[in-house]
Design an enzyme around this catalytic site. Structure first.
Site, mmCIF file in Angstrom:
data_model
loop_
_atom_site.group_PDB
_atom_site.id
_atom_site.type_symbol
_atom_site.label_atom_id
_atom_site.label_comp_id
_atom_site.label_asym_id
_atom_site.label_seq_id
_atom_site.Cartn_x
_atom_site.Cartn_y
_atom_site.Cartn_z
ATOM 1 C CB CYS A 5 70.610 91.196 28.683
ATOM 2 S SG CYS A 5 71.050 90.201 30.108
ATOM 3 C CG HIS B 24 66.410 88.683 30.095
ATOM 4 N ND1 HIS B 24 67.675 89.203 30.294
ATOM 5 C CD2 HIS B 24 65.543 89.589 30.610
ATOM 6 C CE1 HIS B 24 67.572 90.377 30.893
ATOM 7 N NE2 HIS B 24 66.294 90.645 31.102
ATOM 8 N N GLY C 103 71.901 95.842 45.536
ATOM 9 C CA GLY C 103 73.252 95.636 45.008
ATOM 10 C C GLY C 103 73.311 94.972 43.649
ATOM 11 C CG HIS D 88 70.255 87.391 32.681
ATOM 12 N ND1 HIS D 88 69.986 87.185 31.330
ATOM 13 C CD2 HIS D 88 70.237 86.161 33.257
ATOM 14 C CE1 HIS D 88 69.816 85.877 31.115
ATOM 15 N NE2 HIS D 88 69.968 85.234 32.272
ATOM 16 C CG HIS E 255 73.557 87.204 38.501
ATOM 17 N ND1 HIS E 255 72.856 88.268 37.977
ATOM 18 C CD2 HIS E 255 74.417 87.726 39.402
ATOM 19 C CE1 HIS E 255 73.279 89.386 38.537
ATOM 20 N NE2 HIS E 255 74.220 89.083 39.415
ATOM 21 C CG HIS F 77 76.804 86.714 43.279
ATOM 22 N ND1 HIS F 77 77.853 87.414 42.733
ATOM 23 C CD2 HIS F 77 75.693 87.446 42.995
ATOM 24 C CE1 HIS F 77 77.405 88.519 42.160
ATOM 25 N NE2 HIS F 77 76.099 88.570 42.307
#
Ligand code: 5GP
Ligand code: ZN
Length: 109
Positions: free
Chosen positions: A4, A46, A91, A96, A98, A100
């Site tokens: 990862c 993770h 998309g 992992h 996250h 934006h």
């Protein structure tokens, strides 16, 4: 998670520009920014995606949003977008979790 890329960033094995860190999460600049400010906020643990979060991880999800708020305040962002891509069809490229943080507006960076 051996392969990862974000786990490697979190461990410092791959360089990144970190902008915020707590015991449970880290925030770093996106390598290929889609806005003037483009930061990724990821838990150190993770977790593959929003599809994979457990009931016990709800505090962690809250911490991710609070981190976004703190970073935006530190950077004096007047407005921004927060986005989770979920799954390939949503998309998501890096598996992992996250968030934006995107903003066209960076008054003081
Ligand atoms: P996703 O499409 O999975 O929601 O977003 C993955 C994001 O990670 C993309 O915006 C991409 O530019 C960013 N990214 C991919 N590899 C790296 C990397 O090695 N370092 C950093 N800082 N960002 C990366
Ligand atoms: Zn990972």
């Amino acid at each position: 998670m051996q392969d990862c890329i974000f786990c490697k960033i979190i461990k410092g094995e791959i360089p990144s520009v970190k902008v915020f860190e707590t015991e449970s999460l880290v925030a770093f600049n996106d390598i290929n920014p889609k806005a003037r400010v483009h930061i990724l906020i990821a838990p150190k643990k993770h977790i593959e995606s929003i599809k994979h979060i457990q009931e016990t991880e709800k505090d962690l999800i809250g911490e991710i949003f609070l981190a976004a708020k703190k970073i935006a305040e530190e950077k004096n962002l007047q407005g921004y977008k927060l986005l989770f891509n979920v799954g390939r069809e949503g998309g998501q490229i890096v598996d992992h979790l996250h968030l934006h943080l995107l903003s066209p507006d960076a008054i003081s960076v």
